[in-house]
Design a protein around this motif. Structure first.
Motif: not given
Length: 515
Positions: A390-406
């Motif tokens: 998406x864009x820089x800092x887009x993930x702020x306050x969304x708390x995703x998990x890393x792809x590698x974990x899934x």
């Protein structure tokens, strides 16, 4: 009567047919019912009723949570082709709406078909959360119950206790009803993984034991969520979160990483008895110079190795059999079996110490610590992955998990063909990981994502970018993830597998007349 009600009734009828009677249903039509008085007689001596003490976790609202799970769905799934990708051909689903309702609606077509469930539910952080079911108690109702319990026990309950207890009760009720409806969807060899923080870990373990069976508990994984923990706690730096794993019913093995092939797998073992091995000519590789090597004692400081007959080397292979005597891990029959399986054997130096290398190793058993040592990233990695799409800092306050974990969790038991369900989908990391794995190995894994149309956090970069709900973010992530996977394949000159599915069918929970 719902599909899961019919299933339970059928099981009772199969075991105790004489306990089934006919009565009039809700619309006045004859319907089968359980004669509980007869069933109670059959189970005499094995019932815990009334005030009899037993081990369990109770909270205000638990009965209502059970009732909510058993109530038939009140809505339907409406297809939304305009928001979908490849609607007519994809095997993937993205369901937008309340996940409890979605789990009920999925029972008819998907009961017993899901190979893996992963959920990352909202953690009980001490604040009210978005899943406000009808059985979630208000401050007023909980306070009335708490005061009633206080008057019965003689204890005093302050407002802090009431607030904390209400939030625990609401969170447990929310989780209990959903986990209850999730279990029937699992295949017999299916597994569920539940991410959780330490705050509700103990309570979640108890209700999961109750719903899935304590004997079906597999493991409590510790996932290193960060390598740079904040120095906020007065006691410890918080670096881990947890993942509870349960199986449906069968003894399901979980596999971890695949070991890279190396030629340093020695065949000597000091604790073994002395034995003999004959390594065949032209199949045994070496770095020794060309020439004849006479019989005699060789070995290392740690091992005595005797070459019992002279042998010869030419062009990096032994041209005569190599007869060795020493303390080996393998027997001669096992050596021959491994050679037939394609294992390569080496005697690299004048020590005549043998080693082997496999073209491919079977996956190791999964470790219960998931970190960078087994290829699993952190929250920092997760944020960067979403920001890149998406864009820089887009993930702020969304708390995703890393792809590698899934990817790691999926690989523990799904294989290349299986159905994966995530009913707290968030930004759809699970579906993104499924697409990546299928692109890498030609698999035909499928996913079902369920996400409430939850408002995007206030003042977040995602909200400012125009994404009104978390479900909108998840759908857009899948569109962008599919495009990124195609671009990477084209840049590498590697066409995607013919069966690769980068689409998803959007279904929304609502009434027939809703737009």
């Amino acid at each position: 009567m719902t599909g899961h009600d019919n299933s339970a009734l059928a099981k009772i009828a199969a075991l105790f047919p004489h306990c089934i009677r006919e009565s009039r249903g809700a619309h006045g039509k004859p319907a089968p019912v359980v004669d509980f008085d007869l069933l109670r007689q059959e189970l005499a001596g094995a019932l815990a009723e009334g005030p009899q003490e037993r081990y369990r976790l109770d909270w205000p609202g638990k009965r209502a949570a059970i009732l909510a799970a058993n109530t038939p769905p009140a809505h339907r799934l409406r297809p939304c082709p305009a928001e979908s990708v490849d609607f007519a051909h994809t095997h993937n689903l993205f369901i937008e709406g309340d996940n409890l309702e979605a789990l009920k609606l999925l029972q008819a077509d998907y009961a017993g078909k899901v190979k893996m469930i992963y959920i990352d539910p909202p953690y009980n952080t001490g604040n009210d959360f978005i899943y406000k079911d009808k059985f979630a108690e208000s401050h007023h109702v909980y306070r009335r119950r708490a005061r009633q319990q206080t008057s019965e026990t003689g204890d005093e309950a302050g407002s802090d206790h009431e607030h904390d207890g209400r939030l625990h009760a609401n969170w447990l009720s929310m989780m209990y009803s959903r986990l209850k409806m999730a279990r029937p969807l699992l295949a017999d060899d299916g597994v569920i993984f539940i991410s959780i923080s330490e705050k509700e870990l103990a309570n979640l373990k108890i209700i999961a034991d109750e719903l899935f069976g304590a004997a079906n508990f597999i493991e409590l994984f510790s996932w290193q969520k960060t390598t740079t923990p904040a120095n906020l706690s007065r006691k410890t730096k918080k670096t881990c979160e947890y993942i509870l794993a349960y199986q449906k019913k069968e003894d399901v093995p979980l596999w971890g990483t695949v070991k890279a092939a190396k030629s340093s797998n020695g065949l000597m073992n000091q604790s073994n008895a002395v034995g003999r091995l004959v390594f065949p000519a032209y199949l045994t590789r070496t770095k020794l110079a060309d020439g004849v090597y006479p019989a005699g004692m060789y070995g290392t400081k740690a091992y005595n190795i005797e070459l019992e007959q002279a042998t010869a080397v030419k062009g990096g292979v032994f041209t005569r059999p190599v007869h060795l005597r020493g303390k080996f891990k393998w027997t001669q029959p096992y050596l021959e079996q491994q050679l037939r399986a394609g294992v390569q054997v080496f005697i690299q130096s004048r020590a005549f110490s043998p080693s082997y290398e496999k073209a491919a190793y079977a996956a190791e058993k999964s470790w219960n610590l998931l970190n960078q040592d087994c290829g699993v990233g952190t929250n920092e990695n997760a944020g960067s992955e979403l920001d890149k799409l998406f864009s820089p800092n887009f993930s702020d306050k969304l708390y995703p998990k890393p792809l590698s974990l899934l990817r790691y969790l999926i690989n523990t038991n799904v294989g290349k063909d299986g159905l994966i369900l995530d009913f707290f989908a968030g930004s759809a990391t699970t579906a993104h990981a499924v697409m990546q794995l299928n692109a890498a190995d030609g698999g035909s894994r499928r996913f079902i994502m369920v996400q409430l149309a939850e408002r995007t956090p206030r003042h977040s970069a995602a909200g400012q970018a125009g994404y009104l709900t978390i479900a909108d973010i998840g759908k857009e992530r899948l569109r962008r993830a599919a495009a990124a996977i195609r671009q990477t394949a084209a840049a590498d000159g590697q066409p995607l597998p013919a069966n690769w599915d980068g689409g998803f069918r959007v279904l929304k929970i609502g009434d027939d007349g809703e737009a």
